[in-house]
Scaffold this motif. Structure first.
Motif, PDB file in Angstrom:
ATOM      1  N   ILE A 209       0.905  -1.007   0.039  1.00 42.91           N
ATOM      2  CA  ILE A 209       0.083   0.157  -0.126  1.00 42.91           C
ATOM      3  C   ILE A 209       0.959   1.173  -0.317  1.00 42.91           C
ATOM      4  O   ILE A 209       1.981   1.390   0.772  1.00 42.91           O
ATOM      5  N   TYR A 210       0.551   2.225  -0.774  1.00 40.36           N
ATOM      6  CA  TYR A 210       1.346   3.379  -1.105  1.00 40.36           C
ATOM      7  C   TYR A 210       0.642   4.693  -0.247  1.00 40.36           C
ATOM      8  O   TYR A 210       1.286   5.734  -0.131  1.00 40.36           O
ATOM      9  N   ASN A 211      -0.482   4.571   0.282  1.00 37.74           N
ATOM     10  CA  ASN A 211      -1.032   5.605   0.890  1.00 37.74           C
ATOM     11  C   ASN A 211      -1.534   5.245   2.240  1.00 37.74           C
ATOM     12  O   ASN A 211      -2.562   5.767   2.698  1.00 37.74           O
ATOM     13  N   ARG A 212      -0.773   4.711   2.929  1.00 34.85           N
ATOM     14  CA  ARG A 212      -0.914   4.299   4.501  1.00 34.85           C
ATOM     15  C   ARG A 212      -1.342   5.499   5.287  1.00 34.85           C
ATOM     16  O   ARG A 212      -2.293   5.317   5.988  1.00 34.85           O
ATOM     17  N   GLU A 213      -0.670   6.585   5.333  1.00 36.22           N
ATOM     18  CA  GLU A 213      -0.935   7.788   5.902  1.00 36.22           C
ATOM     19  C   GLU A 213      -2.277   8.188   5.449  1.00 36.22           C
ATOM     20  O   GLU A 213      -2.922   8.858   6.641  1.00 36.22           O
ATOM     21  N   GLU A 214      -2.800   8.145   4.618  1.00 31.34           N
ATOM     22  CA  GLU A 214      -4.370   8.746   4.255  1.00 31.34           C
ATOM     23  C   GLU A 214      -5.300   7.464   4.643  1.00 31.34           C
ATOM     24  O   GLU A 214      -6.413   8.152   5.019  1.00 31.34           O
ATOM     25  N   LEU A 215      -4.795   6.278   4.917  1.00 30.54           N
ATOM     26  CA  LEU A 215      -5.913   5.389   5.115  1.00 30.54           C
ATOM     27  C   LEU A 215      -6.098   5.184   6.614  1.00 30.54           C
ATOM     28  O   LEU A 215      -7.072   4.745   7.206  1.00 30.54           O
ATOM     29  N   LEU A 216      -4.878   5.139   7.370  1.00 28.13           N
ATOM     30  CA  LEU A 216      -4.721   4.938   8.529  1.00 28.13           C
ATOM     31  C   LEU A 216      -6.080   5.655   9.552  1.00 28.13           C
ATOM     32  O   LEU A 216      -6.500   5.279  10.604  1.00 28.13           O
ATOM     33  N   PRO A 217      -6.058   6.831   9.260  1.00 28.09           N
ATOM     34  CA  PRO A 217      -7.131   7.790  10.188  1.00 28.09           C
ATOM     35  C   PRO A 217      -8.677   7.100   9.873  1.00 28.09           C
ATOM     36  O   PRO A 217      -9.306   7.371  10.807  1.00 28.09           O
ATOM     37  N   LEU A 218      -8.749   6.639   8.761  1.00 26.52           N
ATOM     38  CA  LEU A 218     -10.101   5.909   8.668  1.00 26.52           C
ATOM     39  C   LEU A 218     -10.490   4.764   9.864  1.00 26.52           C
ATOM     40  O   LEU A 218     -11.490   4.312   9.979  1.00 26.52           O
ATOM     41  N   ILE A 219      -9.271   4.090  10.173  1.00 27.27           N
ATOM     42  CA  ILE A 219      -9.427   3.078  10.986  1.00 27.27           C
ATOM     43  C   ILE A 219      -8.905   3.481  12.438  1.00 27.27           C
ATOM     44  O   ILE A 219      -9.089   2.436  13.660  1.00 27.27           O
ATOM     45  N   GLY A 220      -8.310   4.391  12.772  1.00 33.27           N
ATOM     46  CA  GLY A 220      -7.814   5.041  14.115  1.00 33.27           C
ATOM     47  C   GLY A 220      -6.443   4.015  14.352  1.00 33.27           C
ATOM     48  O   GLY A 220      -6.613   3.836  15.505  1.00 33.27           O
ATOM     49  N   LYS A 221      -5.812   3.652  13.620  1.00 34.28           N
ATOM     50  CA  LYS A 221      -4.649   2.986  13.915  1.00 34.28           C
ATOM     51  C   LYS A 221      -3.428   3.855  13.915  1.00 34.28           C
ATOM     52  O   LYS A 221      -3.297   4.791  12.903  1.00 34.28           O
ATOM     53  N   ALA A 222      -2.418   3.702  14.715  1.00 31.08           N
ATOM     54  CA  ALA A 222      -1.127   4.398  14.275  1.00 31.08           C
ATOM     55  C   ALA A 222      -0.375   3.619  13.622  1.00 31.08           C
ATOM     56  O   ALA A 222      -0.520   2.463  13.218  1.00 31.08           O
ATOM     57  N   ALA A 223       0.730   4.229  12.829  1.00 27.96           N
ATOM     58  CA  ALA A 223       1.507   3.720  11.615  1.00 27.96           C
ATOM     59  C   ALA A 223       1.923   2.353  12.079  1.00 27.96           C
ATOM     60  O   ALA A 223       2.152   1.662  11.099  1.00 27.96           O
ATOM     61  N   ALA A 224       2.479   2.400  13.260  1.00 37.19           N
ATOM     62  CA  ALA A 224       3.506   1.365  13.646  1.00 37.19           C
ATOM     63  C   ALA A 224       2.688   0.115  13.956  1.00 37.19           C
ATOM     64  O   ALA A 224       3.099  -1.155  14.215  1.00 37.19           O
ATOM     65  N   ASP A 225       1.166   0.196  14.136  1.00 38.11           N
ATOM     66  CA  ASP A 225       0.275  -0.796  14.633  1.00 38.11           C
ATOM     67  C   ASP A 225       0.076  -2.089  13.647  1.00 38.11           C
ATOM     68  O   ASP A 225       0.052  -3.150  14.056  1.00 38.11           O
ATOM     69  N   CYS A 226       0.050  -2.052  12.284  1.00 43.10           N
ATOM     70  CA  CYS A 226      -0.158  -3.017  11.526  1.00 43.10           C
ATOM     71  C   CYS A 226       0.475  -2.874  10.195  1.00 43.10           C
ATOM     72  O   CYS A 226       0.965  -2.044   9.696  1.00 43.10           O
ATOM     73  N   SER A 227       0.563  -4.183   9.589  1.00 41.12           N
ATOM     74  CA  SER A 227       1.200  -4.360   8.254  1.00 41.12           C
ATOM     75  C   SER A 227       0.188  -3.925   7.165  1.00 41.12           C
ATOM     76  O   SER A 227      -0.952  -3.544   7.489  1.00 41.12           O
ATOM     77  N   ASP A 228       0.888  -3.832   5.989  1.00 37.28           N
ATOM     78  CA  ASP A 228      -0.011  -3.409   4.983  1.00 37.28           C
ATOM     79  C   ASP A 228      -1.405  -4.493   4.717  1.00 37.28           C
ATOM     80  O   ASP A 228      -2.470  -4.068   4.483  1.00 37.28           O
ATOM     81  N   GLU A 229      -1.049  -5.897   5.122  1.00 40.94           N
ATOM     82  CA  GLU A 229      -2.085  -6.806   4.878  1.00 40.94           C
ATOM     83  C   GLU A 229      -3.223  -6.396   5.944  1.00 40.94           C
ATOM     84  O   GLU A 229      -4.411  -6.637   5.766  1.00 40.94           O
ATOM     85  N   GLU A 230      -2.651  -6.211   7.253  1.00 43.44           N
ATOM     86  CA  GLU A 230      -3.375  -6.081   8.311  1.00 43.44           C
ATOM     87  C   GLU A 230      -4.413  -4.785   8.249  1.00 43.44           C
ATOM     88  O   GLU A 230      -5.591  -4.787   8.540  1.00 43.44           O
ATOM     89  N   LEU A 231      -3.567  -3.958   7.625  1.00 42.51           N
ATOM     90  CA  LEU A 231      -4.423  -2.654   7.329  1.00 42.51           C
ATOM     91  C   LEU A 231      -5.547  -2.816   6.204  1.00 42.51           C
ATOM     92  O   LEU A 231      -6.676  -2.189   6.615  1.00 42.51           O
ATOM     93  N   LEU A 232      -5.430  -3.498   5.339  1.00 40.79           N
ATOM     94  CA  LEU A 232      -6.325  -3.624   4.151  1.00 40.79           C
ATOM     95  C   LEU A 232      -7.612  -4.592   4.936  1.00 40.79           C
ATOM     96  O   LEU A 232      -8.707  -4.370   4.831  1.00 40.79           O
ATOM     97  N   LEU A 233      -7.294  -5.585   5.715  1.00 36.69           N
ATOM     98  CA  LEU A 233      -8.284  -6.234   6.341  1.00 36.69           C
ATOM     99  C   LEU A 233      -9.126  -5.525   7.095  1.00 36.69           C
ATOM    100  O   LEU A 233     -10.467  -5.420   7.333  1.00 36.69           O
ATOM    101  N   GLU A 234      -8.551  -4.718   7.906  1.00 42.06           N
ATOM    102  CA  GLU A 234      -9.241  -3.607   8.839  1.00 42.06           C
ATOM    103  C   GLU A 234     -10.053  -2.764   8.308  1.00 42.06           C
ATOM    104  O   GLU A 234     -11.150  -2.498   8.811  1.00 42.06           O
ATOM    105  N   LEU A 235      -9.430  -2.105   7.197  1.00 41.37           N
ATOM    106  CA  LEU A 235     -10.262  -1.301   6.446  1.00 41.37           C
ATOM    107  C   LEU A 235     -11.537  -1.763   5.988  1.00 41.37           C
ATOM    108  O   LEU A 235     -12.713  -1.324   6.126  1.00 41.37           O
ATOM    109  N   VAL A 236     -11.368  -2.949   5.472  1.00 39.69           N
ATOM    110  CA  VAL A 236     -12.688  -3.782   4.896  1.00 39.69           C
ATOM    111  C   VAL A 236     -13.591  -4.173   6.064  1.00 39.69           C
ATOM    112  O   VAL A 236     -14.913  -3.755   5.813  1.00 39.69           O
TER     113      VAL A 236
END
Length: 225
Positions: free
Chosen positions: A41-68
């Protein structure tokens, strides 16, 4: 009968350009969902606020699952990245296969009355015993004759298909077999940019290409050529 989790299996072999955000484990489990995802994922910083996660909390795979899980599959339209994945819903007894906007990550599947198999590599599907690996003669003929085959879902095998780019597909099973429902989250050329001159078009194109390259270079450390 209906497909049960005990009758199925999921797994993956992950390869990463970057170890900045490693996945905690290859198979992800969350709220009755089991997932295998391959993502950059290339826009992590734009997506993280949508799920309320700090940048160090999750991998790209975990970020995508949490978003969905939090926003629904339509949120994939906001993801700038290359990804493919599968999510099993234990409550709904359904699979969902998803793919990035341009289809950078492949995702193939096979289905008949007794089997549903998916993989990012057709060779893995072909290695499963008992599948009908008949050749797609039309597809093979068009390719050998040099025609520009624009099919996004057909493959060289008659019964192995590819998930459409910019979509997610929900697969369920009943007494008649497997049922597929395809959902498109993004369409090519849906946003047109109008400029007043050729010079403005050139400048905008340069900006878009520069931004795309920078985002990808920022996604992993070291030199690239």
């Amino acid at each position: 009968g209906e497909l049960e989790l005990s009758d199925s299996g999921m797994g993956c072999c992950q390869e990463h350009f970057s170890e900045s955000f490693p996945a905690s484990k290859p198979v992800l489990c969350r709220d009755g969902k089991t997932a295998v995802i391959d993502a950059l994922i290339y826009n992590r910083e734009e997506l993280l606020p949508l799920i309320g996660k700090a940048a160090a909390d999750c991998s790209d795979e975990e970020l995508l699952l949490e978003l969905v899980l939090q926003k629904g599959f339509s949120v994939l339209a906001q993801v700038n990245g290359d990804f493919a994945g599968a999510i099993y819903d234990e409550t709904e007894k359904s699979w969902t296969l998803l793919r990035d906007h341009s289809g950078v990550r492949p995702l193939f599947y096979y289905a008949d009355n007794n089997h549903f198999v998916f993989s990012t590599d057709m060779r893995a599907i072909a290695a499963v015993p008992g599948l009908d690996l008949a050749v797609n003669e039309k597809k093979l003929y068009l390719r050998m004759m040099g025609y520009n085959d624009l099919s996004l879902c057909e493959t060289e095998y008659a019964h192995i298909r590819c998930i459409r780019p910019a979509s997610w597909t929900v697969i369920t099973q009943n007494e008649t077999g497997f049922q597929f429902r395809e959902h498109i989250y993004w369409t090519w050329k849906q946003q047109k940019i109008r400029m007043g001159s050729d010079r403005e078009y050139q400048q905008e194109l340069k900006h878009l290409i520069t931004d795309a390259v920078k985002r990808r270079l920022d996604a992993f450390p070291g030199l690239a050529g």
